[in-house]
Structures are given as structure tokens and as C-alpha cells.
Design a protein around this motif. Sequence first.
Motif, PDB file in Angstrom:
ATOM      1  N   GLU B 181      65.377 -17.712  52.160  1.00  0.00           N
ATOM      2  CA  GLU B 181      66.618 -18.413  51.050  1.00  0.00           C
ATOM      3  C   GLU B 181      66.889 -19.719  50.667  1.00  0.00           C
ATOM      4  OE1 GLU B 181      70.314 -16.224  53.016  1.00  0.00           O
ATOM      5  OE2 GLU B 181      68.648 -14.597  53.999  1.00  0.00           O
ATOM      6  N   VAL B 182      66.298 -20.652  51.399  1.00  0.00           N
ATOM      7  CA  VAL B 182      65.995 -22.028  51.896  1.00  0.00           C
ATOM      8  C   VAL B 182      65.193 -22.637  52.279  1.00  0.00           C
ATOM      9  CG1 VAL B 182      67.496 -23.904  52.415  1.00  0.00           C
ATOM     10  CG2 VAL B 182      68.573 -21.908  52.364  1.00  0.00           C
ATOM     11  N   LEU B 183      64.369 -22.998  51.149  1.00  0.00           N
ATOM     12  CA  LEU B 183      62.672 -23.629  51.368  1.00  0.00           C
ATOM     13  C   LEU B 183      63.203 -25.568  51.322  1.00  0.00           C
ATOM     14  CD1 LEU B 183      60.075 -23.234  51.455  1.00  0.00           C
ATOM     15  CD2 LEU B 183      59.591 -23.641  49.453  1.00  0.00           C
ATOM     16  N   LEU B 184      63.162 -25.484  52.657  1.00  0.00           N
ATOM     17  CA  LEU B 184      63.302 -26.918  53.052  1.00  0.00           C
ATOM     18  C   LEU B 184      61.442 -27.604  53.074  1.00  0.00           C
ATOM     19  CD1 LEU B 184      64.779 -26.690  57.112  1.00  0.00           C
ATOM     20  CD2 LEU B 184      65.531 -26.117  54.680  1.00  0.00           C
ATOM     21  N   MET B 185      61.287 -28.816  52.865  1.00  0.00           N
ATOM     22  CA  MET B 185      60.198 -28.984  52.624  1.00  0.00           C
ATOM     23  C   MET B 185      60.437 -31.177  52.871  1.00  0.00           C
ATOM     24  SD  MET B 185      59.511 -28.001  48.467  1.00  0.00           S
ATOM     25  CE  MET B 185      58.059 -27.703  48.806  1.00  0.00           C
ATOM     26  N   ASP B 186      59.453 -31.429  53.555  1.00  0.00           N
ATOM     27  CA  ASP B 186      59.208 -32.314  54.134  1.00  0.00           C
ATOM     28  C   ASP B 186      58.452 -33.028  53.628  1.00  0.00           C
ATOM     29  OD1 ASP B 186      59.668 -34.569  55.810  1.00  0.00           O
ATOM     30  OD2 ASP B 186      59.803 -33.496  57.935  1.00  0.00           O
ATOM     31  N   GLU B 187      58.633 -33.822  52.491  1.00  0.00           N
ATOM     32  CA  GLU B 187      57.471 -34.678  51.963  1.00  0.00           C
ATOM     33  C   GLU B 187      56.733 -34.220  51.789  1.00  0.00           C
ATOM     34  OE1 GLU B 187      56.981 -37.856  51.308  1.00  0.00           O
ATOM     35  OE2 GLU B 187      58.050 -38.808  52.612  1.00  0.00           O
ATOM     36  N   PRO B 188      56.624 -32.911  50.484  1.00  0.00           N
ATOM     37  CA  PRO B 188      55.528 -32.115  50.668  1.00  0.00           C
ATOM     38  C   PRO B 188      54.610 -32.757  49.514  1.00  0.00           C
ATOM     39  CG  PRO B 188      57.246 -31.305  49.376  1.00  0.00           C
ATOM     40  CD  PRO B 188      57.524 -32.614  49.791  1.00  0.00           C
ATOM     41  N   CYS B 189      54.686 -33.560  48.671  1.00  0.00           N
ATOM     42  CA  CYS B 189      53.982 -33.979  47.943  1.00  0.00           C
ATOM     43  C   CYS B 189      52.704 -35.964  48.289  1.00  0.00           C
ATOM     44  CB  CYS B 189      53.653 -34.539  46.728  1.00  0.00           C
ATOM     45  SG  CYS B 189      55.016 -32.904  45.898  1.00  0.00           S
ATOM     46  N   SER B 190      53.431 -36.238  49.372  1.00  0.00           N
ATOM     47  CA  SER B 190      52.691 -37.268  49.877  1.00  0.00           C
ATOM     48  C   SER B 190      51.218 -37.461  50.033  1.00  0.00           C
ATOM     49  CB  SER B 190      53.791 -37.586  51.193  1.00  0.00           C
ATOM     50  OG  SER B 190      52.784 -36.935  52.214  1.00  0.00           O
ATOM     51  N   ALA B 191      50.671 -36.285  49.918  1.00  0.00           N
ATOM     52  CA  ALA B 191      49.316 -36.459  50.600  1.00  0.00           C
ATOM     53  C   ALA B 191      48.625 -36.115  49.061  1.00  0.00           C
ATOM     54  CB  ALA B 191      48.959 -35.246  51.922  1.00  0.00           C
ATOM     55  N   LEU B 192      49.379 -35.427  47.692  1.00  0.00           N
ATOM     56  CA  LEU B 192      48.521 -35.194  46.646  1.00  0.00           C
ATOM     57  C   LEU B 192      48.994 -35.830  45.738  1.00  0.00           C
ATOM     58  CD1 LEU B 192      50.705 -31.985  47.285  1.00  0.00           C
ATOM     59  CD2 LEU B 192      48.805 -32.336  48.260  1.00  0.00           C
ATOM     60  N   ASP B 193      47.923 -35.166  45.141  1.00  0.00           N
ATOM     61  CA  ASP B 193      47.440 -36.179  43.488  1.00  0.00           C
ATOM     62  C   ASP B 193      48.047 -36.027  42.659  1.00  0.00           C
ATOM     63  OD1 ASP B 193      46.348 -34.111  42.513  1.00  0.00           O
ATOM     64  OD2 ASP B 193      44.358 -34.145  41.823  1.00  0.00           O
ATOM     65  N   PRO B 194      48.214 -36.564  41.876  1.00  0.00           N
ATOM     66  CA  PRO B 194      49.881 -36.974  40.395  1.00  0.00           C
ATOM     67  C   PRO B 194      49.160 -35.151  40.096  1.00  0.00           C
ATOM     68  CG  PRO B 194      48.569 -38.637  40.792  1.00  0.00           C
ATOM     69  CD  PRO B 194      47.859 -38.139  41.672  1.00  0.00           C
ATOM     70  N   ILE B 195      48.510 -34.821  39.843  1.00  0.00           N
ATOM     71  CA  ILE B 195      48.262 -33.120  39.221  1.00  0.00           C
ATOM     72  C   ILE B 195      48.926 -32.298  39.968  1.00  0.00           C
ATOM     73  CG2 ILE B 195      47.056 -31.475  37.915  1.00  0.00           C
ATOM     74  CD1 ILE B 195      46.344 -34.174  36.748  1.00  0.00           C
ATOM     75  N   ALA B 196      48.095 -31.965  41.329  1.00  0.00           N
ATOM     76  CA  ALA B 196      48.793 -31.482  42.404  1.00  0.00           C
ATOM     77  C   ALA B 196      50.562 -31.466  42.514  1.00  0.00           C
ATOM     78  CB  ALA B 196      48.051 -31.885  43.412  1.00  0.00           C
ATOM     79  N   THR B 197      50.721 -32.669  42.792  1.00  0.00           N
ATOM     80  CA  THR B 197      52.194 -33.646  42.493  1.00  0.00           C
ATOM     81  C   THR B 197      53.082 -32.586  41.974  1.00  0.00           C
ATOM     82  OG1 THR B 197      51.831 -34.995  43.367  1.00  0.00           O
ATOM     83  CG2 THR B 197      53.792 -34.717  42.396  1.00  0.00           C
TER      84      THR B 197
END
Lengths: 239, 265
Positions: B181-197
Amino acid sequence: MNSKHILSAFDEDLESIQARISKMGGLVELAILDSIKSLTTRDVELAETVRANDKLVDELEAQILEDTAMVIALRAPTAVDLRVVLTVMKAAGNLERIGDYAKNIAKRTTVLAELVALEEASRGMNRMAREVQLMLKDVLDALVQRDAQLAADIIARDKDVDQMYNSLFREFLTFMMEDPRNISTCMHLHFIAKNIERMGDHVTAIAEEVIYLVTGERLDDPRSKGDITSVDPDLSDLG
Amino acid sequence: MNDMRFVETRVTTNEAKFTAKDVQVYYGDNHAIKDVSIDIEDKTVTAFIGPSGCGKSTFLRCLNRMNDTIDICRVEGDILLDGEDIYDKKVDPVQLRARVGMVFQKPNPFPKSIYDNVAYGPRIHGMARTRADLDEIVEKSLRRAALWDEAKDRLNAPGTGLSGGQQQRLCIARAVATEPEVLLMDEPCSALDPIATSQVEELIADLRTRFSVVIVTHSMQQAARVSQKTAFFHLGDLVEYGDTGHIFTNPEDPRTESYITGRIG
């Protein structure tokens, strides 16, 4: 809030666009004074200078728009920084318009120098231009000093300018009715008076931006209309 | 200030999914979260921003009791999910985490196949009775995470063999497979490139139509791009919480302004 960014180059960018707007404002102030001086002293040479200098104003505006686009693209400004950039952009546009009006006054001056002089009307025009120039000087100060109160005062003062325009409008009508040979002169003078009145509106627009810059809020109530010549049947009917 | 996107795409009914009241968190003697009260809306992306050590991740981890795994961590105050206290003794943390999923900073797929990574949660929660049911859940989850087209021909390949961005989307697929019902995301994109982000951000926008997303991010621009609500934490305090459009154009608190404009806070 701390005034300095961690990234000092960001501060330099913001300072540089604000320095440019101050410089542009200074040039436009001078254009107002010189254009009206060329009118009252029938100085065609000075009028030429005003027309030539307007190019500098236009160049500065182009430079400011380029700089602000860069800051938005490269620095992604937020909050007060974003408001500085937006305010500077809009102020540049308004200053450019004021510069154009001054140029137009200078252009008419060259024509008016060949026509009969109307000393009385010139005096009123001089006073009105002087007031607008002071408002412009104050709004530039308000912008630099982040002074919303001063900006609000300027907005209130625009009503005086509108009043001066209304009475000049009446004067011109009287002159034209007295002697049809005045019509040509009065037509030009009326355009000049209207130009100065419009300058006041652009200064007011900048003042509103300054209030937004300082408070983050836009003014709710639209400005009251001080120029009643277009809505007052008494004045319209006179013609 | 009206946020244009907010008016356009807002699905929320203004109902609080989470209600936190006077929450305190201590790590031993260290008072990490001070008196935080916040309503997190349903079907809304809420961003937690703030400098390192401000408590945003700690607070995020309170929302699905991830802090239970840290011995010296003590949580006080009330955290209600749909009005029920999640720290109540009757609540099973494992069940809670099925309702409140989490995605971490570093993609952490299980050393299993892509299929088994996604099927893991539904299996342990008994969500599928037949293999066909499970296949369907896996496909649906991978589609939701925008990974299906890239993964459908290699479902039995190890999840760790995917690229970083794909691994993170696999983790998101794994998190959404249990229908949280809720999704918690802790810095989900910090290891990703701009496209993946961008792909993950697009995904967040899509997930919001079904549930709440709470995202911790150090990228202010990311918070501005994906969230409708932003909460700014500083030294364990919740300094300011409001509409994202407002926070980024005209924040109320000078500390918020200092932080988001990149001044020393």
C-alpha cells in the motif's frame, strides 16, 4: 538565511545578472532625462544621442536574457534564487519598453523642433518625466535592497503620474480648441505624454516583481486605473 | 502556490495513509528524531529531503519498522497506518513490510533468477496457489517496474547479471509484487545513470496512481520532479512540510530556503 551559496560561482552568476540590470536601469533613467531635455530645449543633437543609445539598452536586454537562461539551465535555481532570476528577466523586458518610449520621445523631438513651441505644456511634461525617472531610480534601489515597502510606495506614486497625464490631456484639448495651428504640435505632445504615462506603468510592473521577489507572493488586487481619459465620458466628449 | 502538475494529476483524496504523532527516535543516547508529526497522504509521492544525518532515512525506516533490526534503536510516539498503530505488539513486522515495501539505495537483488526475485514475496505470503498465478504476478510486477520487455526472455538468468538500472527496477518489481500500500524508497537513484533515473522516476509517477510513495533523496531536483509533497528534515527536526511547488518557490522557513538554494544551512 545565509546569504552565500556553498558554490561561490552561483553567487557570481547572480551578482553579474543583477549588476547588468542595474546598468541597464541607469541607461534607461538617463534616456528618460535626456529625451525630455531634448524636447524642452529643442536639442536635436541630444535627441539623436538618445536614439543611438537605445541600441545599448537593447543589447543589454539580450545579454540579460541569455545570462538568465544560462543560470536556469546550469544552476537550477530555487526559492529566492529562482525569484531573482524571474524578476530580473521581467525587469529587463520592462526596462527595454521604457527605453523604447524614450527613443520615441526623442524621435518626436526632432519633428517638434520644426513646429511652434508650447512652453506651458513642456513644463508639465518635464515634471511628469522627472517623477517617472525618480520612480525608476527608486524601483532599481528597491530591487537591489530587496525593499518591498519602497516598491509598494512606487506603485502608489504611479497614480500621481496618471493624474499629471490626465491634466495634460485636458491642456492639449484646450490648446487645440484655442488655435487649430496647435493641433500638429499637440498631437505629438500628447503621444509623448502618453509615452511617459506608459513608462510609469512599466516601472509599476517592475515594482510588483520586486514585491514578488521579496515576499514570494503576487499582489492580489489589480492596479487601479489612474488614466481616466479612456473611460471618463466628460474627457472623451471634450474632443 | 498552485503546483500545475499537482492539479493535473493529483489522484489523492487527501486522506492520510500514515499519521505520525510526536515520534522520537533514539540510537542509544543519540536523539535522532525529535518530536516529528506528519500526515503522509495516500496516492501521493512524498519526498524527504535534508542534509546527511538529518534523520530522514531514520524516519523513513520507522514507517515499516526496519529500525527494529537495530538493537540500540528506540522509537517512541505513534505511527498509524490507516489508523492502526504499527508498533502495536499484535502487528507482525513481516506482514507490515508486505504492506509497506522498501527499495534501497544500492540495488540488492537476491542471488537468484529474475523470476525468483520477483516471486519470492508472493510465495512467502502465499499469494499464488498455482504456477500460472505466480507467472501472472511476476509478469505484472515486471511490467509495472518497466522491466518486462528487457527481462521476459531471460527470466531464469540471475538477477545480479542485470545492469545497475535494471537491477534497481528488479528490486522495485520485487517490492510491488506483494501489492504493497506504501512504497518506501531510500535514495533509489543514487547509483543509477540519468536514463535509468528517468525510468525510475517515470515508474514512481505511475506507481502513485495505486499507492503512496515516500522517497528519500539527496537530489533536490529529483524531489522537485517526482513529488507532490516535500518534507525537509534538519538535525532530527521536521522543519517544513508542504506542497512541493511551494517549498521550491517560496519556502516558509529560512533553514529550508538555505538548504534548497545550496547555501550553508
